[in-house]
Write an enzyme that holds these catalytic residues in place. Sequence first.
Site, PDB file in Angstrom:
ATOM      1  N   LEU A   1     111.838  84.581  74.857  1.00 21.85           N
ATOM      2  CA  LEU A   1     112.944  84.021  73.834  1.00 21.85           C
ATOM      3  C   LEU A   1     112.466  82.995  73.006  1.00 21.85           C
ATOM      4  CD1 LEU A   1     115.783  83.940  72.735  1.00 21.85           C
ATOM      5  CD2 LEU A   1     116.542  82.697  74.666  1.00 21.85           C
TER       6      LEU A   1
ATOM      7  N   GLY B   1     108.533  81.117  76.194  1.00 20.15           N
ATOM      8  CA  GLY B   1     108.248  82.580  76.881  1.00 20.15           C
ATOM      9  C   GLY B   1     108.679  83.326  75.804  1.00 20.15           C
TER      10      GLY B   1
ATOM     11  N   GLY C   1     108.944  75.567  76.304  1.00 22.85           N
ATOM     12  CA  GLY C   1     109.176  76.643  77.259  1.00 22.85           C
ATOM     13  C   GLY C   1     109.248  77.994  76.319  1.00 22.85           C
TER      14      GLY C   1
ATOM     15  N   LYS D   1     128.693  81.629  76.999  1.00 21.04           N
ATOM     16  CA  LYS D   1     127.490  82.181  77.346  1.00 21.04           C
ATOM     17  C   LYS D   1     127.074  82.517  78.873  1.00 21.04           C
ATOM     18  CE  LYS D   1     123.394  83.791  76.692  1.00 21.04           C
ATOM     19  NZ  LYS D   1     122.238  83.035  76.319  1.00 21.04           N
TER      20      LYS D   1
END
Length: 315
Positions: free
Chosen positions: A11, A9, A7, A186
């Site tokens: 970040l 993307g 994944g 978070k």
Amino acid sequence: MRICILGAGALGSAIGGTLAEAGHEVTLVNRNRGHVDAICRHGLVLRSDGHDRVVHLAAVTETAGMAPVDLVVVLVKSPDTEAAVAAARSIVGPDTLVISLQNGVGQEELLASILGRRHVLGGRTYAGGVMLGPGHVLCGVTGKETIIGEMDGVVTPRAAALARTLTESGLETHVSAEIRAVIWDKLLVNVATGALAAVTGLTYGQLYQLPEIEETAVAAVAEAMAVAQAAGIRLATSDPHAPWKKASSGLPPEFKTSMLQSLEKGRRTEIDFINGAVVREGRRMGVPTPVNATLVALVKGVETKTGISAQAVAA
């Protein structure tokens, strides 16, 4: 280490690029063919402090054919976790560590149900990234903390060794014996800014200029803190202003939350795993969460208006 960013993307690319710069064998996995092709042809361009630099590393659209790796960092959007991880089982060998740095709560339990609990570490990061174009990412990694830990609270040699390696590679990482509290800490940061940025379309520089936005953000965080307290989660702070301030610390004014980036790309957001998680847990614990419920409704309204919800149902 052989590392797969599942994944990759904005970040994931920022983190993967940082680790590749340190000499690790990193493969970025992203379904976006344009992003992958740009990286394969020209390298990954990372921008920080106003300057661009090129990092050369592998990028693919799927894990088929890949050999097992030492570390899998899961950064797909939360609604896609089950499908993405199930498809990537072949890269998880007997000693592979798998760590979620996703937003929201519940991903670690899902990973354990698919791969087995012994592979899974909990984790969260305050690093950030913004996609500037195919193969071009604004990198917000320097000075941003990443925290990992075993889900049972035991501080193990493998967690300590991984934290050392990541820190030496430019991703400042610490081990916590209370990773569940870290995950909620978070979550508070995401609760503070994610939905408000998504609804308003504002960057951090714009978002933090409006006192009305701050007031709403702090109220949403206060609700989430009350829910966590009722659930027996020991948070790092009792001040609802702290997550609001931490959300923007060290990030440039042009930074956009991942939830806003999702809407701009016409993709479903993680609202159900962030503010929605607060609402669900609040109902379970008997704690009212009207501000978070309102933010969930607003984001879902934007998704519906743009046709995102309809696409998700069809899928």
